[in-house]
Design a protein around this motif. Structure first.
Motif, mmCIF file in Angstrom:
data_model
loop_
_atom_site.group_PDB
_atom_site.id
_atom_site.type_symbol
_atom_site.label_atom_id
_atom_site.label_comp_id
_atom_site.label_asym_id
_atom_site.label_seq_id
_atom_site.Cartn_x
_atom_site.Cartn_y
_atom_site.Cartn_z
ATOM 1 N N ASN A 113 4.243 -0.878 -10.551
ATOM 2 C CA ASN A 113 3.980 -0.910 -9.111
ATOM 3 C C ASN A 113 2.576 -0.399 -8.798
ATOM 4 N N VAL A 114 2.144 0.645 -9.492
ATOM 5 C CA VAL A 114 0.787 1.166 -9.294
ATOM 6 C C VAL A 114 -0.245 0.120 -9.701
ATOM 7 N N VAL A 115 0.012 -0.582 -10.800
ATOM 8 C CA VAL A 115 -0.879 -1.668 -11.218
ATOM 9 C C VAL A 115 -0.938 -2.740 -10.136
ATOM 10 N N GLY A 116 0.212 -3.037 -9.524
ATOM 11 C CA GLY A 116 0.242 -4.024 -8.447
ATOM 12 C C GLY A 116 -0.674 -3.635 -7.299
ATOM 13 N N LEU A 117 -0.651 -2.355 -6.919
ATOM 14 C CA LEU A 117 -1.546 -1.900 -5.853
ATOM 15 C C LEU A 117 -3.004 -2.034 -6.281
ATOM 16 N N PHE A 154 0.839 -1.197 0.000
ATOM 17 C CA PHE A 154 0.000 0.000 0.000
ATOM 18 C C PHE A 154 0.878 1.254 0.000
ATOM 19 N N VAL A 155 1.837 1.306 0.920
ATOM 20 C CA VAL A 155 2.728 2.465 1.010
ATOM 21 C C VAL A 155 3.610 2.552 -0.228
ATOM 22 N N SER A 156 4.090 1.419 -0.708
ATOM 23 C CA SER A 156 4.933 1.412 -1.898
ATOM 24 C C SER A 156 4.181 1.958 -3.105
ATOM 25 N N ILE A 214 -1.670 -13.450 -9.334
ATOM 26 C CA ILE A 214 -1.478 -12.360 -10.293
ATOM 27 C C ILE A 214 -0.727 -11.204 -9.633
ATOM 28 N N ALA A 215 -1.102 -10.880 -8.387
ATOM 29 C CA ALA A 215 -0.394 -9.822 -7.657
ATOM 30 C C ALA A 215 1.081 -10.184 -7.499
ATOM 31 N N TRP A 216 1.354 -11.440 -7.175
ATOM 32 C CA TRP A 216 2.745 -11.878 -7.030
ATOM 33 C C TRP A 216 3.505 -11.691 -8.337
ATOM 34 N N VAL A 217 2.883 -12.043 -9.457
ATOM 35 C CA VAL A 217 3.527 -11.894 -10.767
ATOM 36 C C VAL A 217 3.801 -10.423 -11.072
ATOM 37 N N VAL A 218 2.837 -9.554 -10.764
ATOM 38 C CA VAL A 218 3.015 -8.124 -11.038
ATOM 39 C C VAL A 218 4.185 -7.560 -10.232
ATOM 40 N N TYR A 219 4.269 -7.909 -8.971
ATOM 41 C CA TYR A 219 5.367 -7.386 -8.158
ATOM 42 C C TYR A 219 6.706 -8.009 -8.549
#
Length: 269
Positions: free
Chosen positions: A241-245, A131-133, A215-220
């Motif tokens: 990174n924004v997409v990951g959030l 979230f902060v990232s 999917i979140a893991w893949v994005v990060y």
């Protein structure tokens, strides 16, 4: 120089520092109160206080606030992103209270496992850190555009953006927090798979929650790779990174509230 005018100029940084310390103190106090809410809820129910979406969401934003406070203490210039972290936190708390509230009670049968302390706790930590990232990457995109305009000879009028840390500092913050949070999220996904095998007899079943967590893991993972790849450093990697959030928020809200699956026990009516 007019002594009075000079005194005003000299006092301004001191006043800003004083107000900054007050703001940090109030933020820390709010975090303590929020932690107290979770502790008392856990004490009242005799269980870990993250057995539904209300408790999970409350814990996530608490982690986000704590991460911000740690960053602000370690790097004082990052205090200036506080409003951009705390504004979404406050809005999240309002939404959690209005739409996700669930009365304190025992865990549903599906969550009565020792893996709750492992899987859900690490998921909360990972989400709060990401979230902060993500906020830092959003601020990096704004600040880098501001710096590009200044370098081109333009005079942007935004005093708020002017007070932000440098784009390089925001980029480092976003990267370092993902580096710290990614192993935690990886462990959360693995622990979830082990819990799934214990509860349902299979490690992976492409349940919506499982799918979007992966999917979140893949994005990060893609973000960390992009940060080391020529041509993807800077703004392109920040957008990843924004997409990951966005994926994390989608997984929390849409997957829990709209889709159906084996993880549909968020405490919503």
């Amino acid at each position: 120089m007019n002594p009075a005018a000079g005194g005003d100029v000299d006092d301004e940084p001191a006043k800003a520092r004083r107000w900054g310390m007050v703001a940090m103190g109030l933020t820390a106090l709010g975090a303590l109160v929020q932690a107290g809410v979770l502790v008392t809820r856990g004490t009242a129910t005799g269980r870990l206080p993250w057995g539904n979406m209300y408790e999970f969401g409350t814990a996530v934003v608490l982690v986000a606030v704590v991460v911000y406070l740690v960053l602000a203490v370690r790097t004082p210039s990052l205090r200036h992103i506080g409003v951009f972290v705390l504004a979404p936190v406050v809005l999240s708390m309002v939404g959690i209270g209005l739409f996700l509230y669930a009365s304190a009670g025992p865990l549903v049968a599906a969550l009565r496992s020792a893996w709750l302390a492992v899987h859900v706790t690490t998921a909360i930590l990972g989400f709060g850190i990401f979230f902060v990232s993500g906020i830092a990457s959003v601020m990096y995109l704004v600040r880098s555009r501001y710096e590009a305009k200044v370098a081109a000879g333009e005079q942007p009028l935004s005093r708020i953006v002017h007070r932000l840390p440098s784009a390089a500092a925001l980029d480092r913050t976003a990267h370092r927090t993902v580096v710290f949070g990614f192993p935690i999220w990886t462990f959360a996904v693995i622990a979830g798979a082990i819990w799934a095998e214990s509860a349902w007899g299979r490690f992976w079943g492409w349940d919506p929650k499982e799918t979007w967590a992966f999917i979140a893991w893949v994005v990060y993972a893609a973000y960390l790779h992009a940060r080391t790849t020529a041509g993807w450093r800077g703004r392109p990697s920040a957008w990843v990174n924004v997409v990951g959030l966005g994926v994390m928020v989608f997984n929390l809200l849409y997957v829990n509230m709209v889709s159906t699956g084996l993880h549909s026990y968020g405490g919503l009516k």
